[in-house]
Design an enzyme around this catalytic site. Sequence first.
Site, PDB file in Angstrom:
ATOM      1  N   HIS A   1      -6.775  -2.046 -13.570  1.00 37.52           N
ATOM      2  CA  HIS A   1      -7.026  -0.909 -13.673  1.00 37.52           C
ATOM      3  C   HIS A   1      -6.921  -0.290 -14.895  1.00 37.52           C
ATOM      4  CE1 HIS A   1      -3.023   0.103 -12.218  1.00 37.52           C
ATOM      5  NE2 HIS A   1      -2.944   0.947 -13.187  1.00 37.52           N
TER       6      HIS A   1
HETATM    7  P1  TYD Z   1      -0.698  -0.066  -7.796  1.00 40.92           P
HETATM    8  O1  TYD Z   1      -1.218   1.025  -9.023  1.00 40.92           O
HETATM    9  O2  TYD Z   1      -1.707  -0.644  -6.917  1.00 40.92           O
HETATM   10  O3  TYD Z   1       0.239  -0.977  -8.343  1.00 40.92           O
HETATM   11  P2  TYD Z   1      -0.056  -2.419  -9.360  1.00 40.92           P
HETATM   12  O4  TYD Z   1      -0.950  -1.897 -10.640  1.00 40.92           O
HETATM   13  O5  TYD Z   1       1.316  -2.543  -9.732  1.00 40.92           O
HETATM   14  O6  TYD Z   1      -0.536  -3.513  -8.730  1.00 40.92           O
HETATM   15  O7  TYD Z   1       0.058   0.943  -7.017  1.00 40.92           O
HETATM   16  C1  TYD Z   1       0.619   0.397  -5.547  1.00 40.92           C
HETATM   17  C2  TYD Z   1       0.671   1.486  -4.716  1.00 40.92           C
HETATM   18  O8  TYD Z   1       1.793   2.470  -5.189  1.00 40.92           O
HETATM   19  C3  TYD Z   1      -0.636   1.915  -4.590  1.00 40.92           C
HETATM   20  O9  TYD Z   1      -0.792   2.243  -3.120  1.00 40.92           O
HETATM   21  C4  TYD Z   1      -0.502   3.323  -5.182  1.00 40.92           C
HETATM   22  C5  TYD Z   1       1.054   3.859  -5.144  1.00 40.92           C
HETATM   23  N1  TYD Z   1       1.589   4.453  -6.063  1.00 40.92           N
HETATM   24  C6  TYD Z   1       2.007   5.575  -5.852  1.00 40.92           C
HETATM   25  O10 TYD Z   1       2.115   6.316  -5.105  1.00 40.92           O
HETATM   26  N2  TYD Z   1       2.546   6.432  -7.328  1.00 40.92           N
HETATM   27  C7  TYD Z   1       2.674   5.976  -8.362  1.00 40.92           C
HETATM   28  O11 TYD Z   1       3.234   6.579  -9.345  1.00 40.92           O
HETATM   29  C8  TYD Z   1       2.306   4.546  -8.714  1.00 40.92           C
HETATM   30  C9  TYD Z   1       2.151   4.105 -10.029  1.00 40.92           C
HETATM   31  C10 TYD Z   1       1.678   3.695  -7.514  1.00 40.92           C
END
Ligand code: TYD
Length: 132
Positions: free
Chosen positions: A49
């Site tokens: 992302h």
């Molecule tokens: P995600 O951004 O998909 O993680 P990665 O990029 O490491 O694969 O985040 C995982 C989950 O956590 C998603 O459901 C969003 C949630 N999240 C929060 O609730 N708060 C936060 O500060 C972050 C970074 C993620």
Amino acid sequence: MLGEIIEIPQLGNERGSLSVVEAGKLIPFEIKRVYYIYGTKPGVERGFHAHKVLQQLAVAVSGACDMVLDDGRKQKTVRLDSPSHGVRIGPGIWHVMSNFSKDCVLLVFADAHYDESDYIRDYDAFTTWISK
Ligand code: TYD
């Protein structure tokens, strides 16, 4: 600069080390949120992302991982393997993390609270957004 590395000084003595990240000093933004990624299973890639406005600094405070940063024109891969080096992830940077070691703890400082509407999670949407 894509994949700018910030040196985090190692303070310490014979007892061990200590590093400090201060908002407005070491990093040019306020810190509103800190999160950490750990226990990533072998072979897993994360991220995929970009953010529209969020600024972040990521530090592997334990273990190591790779991060590919992509500004829509060029890509850079950085190896995060030291508590004294952080990589800045500015807005408009698609990023993917991989090759997590078992003991990797990736600590991230962010300048805003979590906001899903700030995410671009589709690469084609990212390239369209970035070229505007
Ligand atoms: P995600 O951004 O998909 O993680 P990665 O990029 O490491 O694969 O985040 C995982 C989950 O956590 C998603 O459901 C969003 C949630 N999240 C929060 O609730 N708060 C936060 O500060 C972050 C970074 C993620």
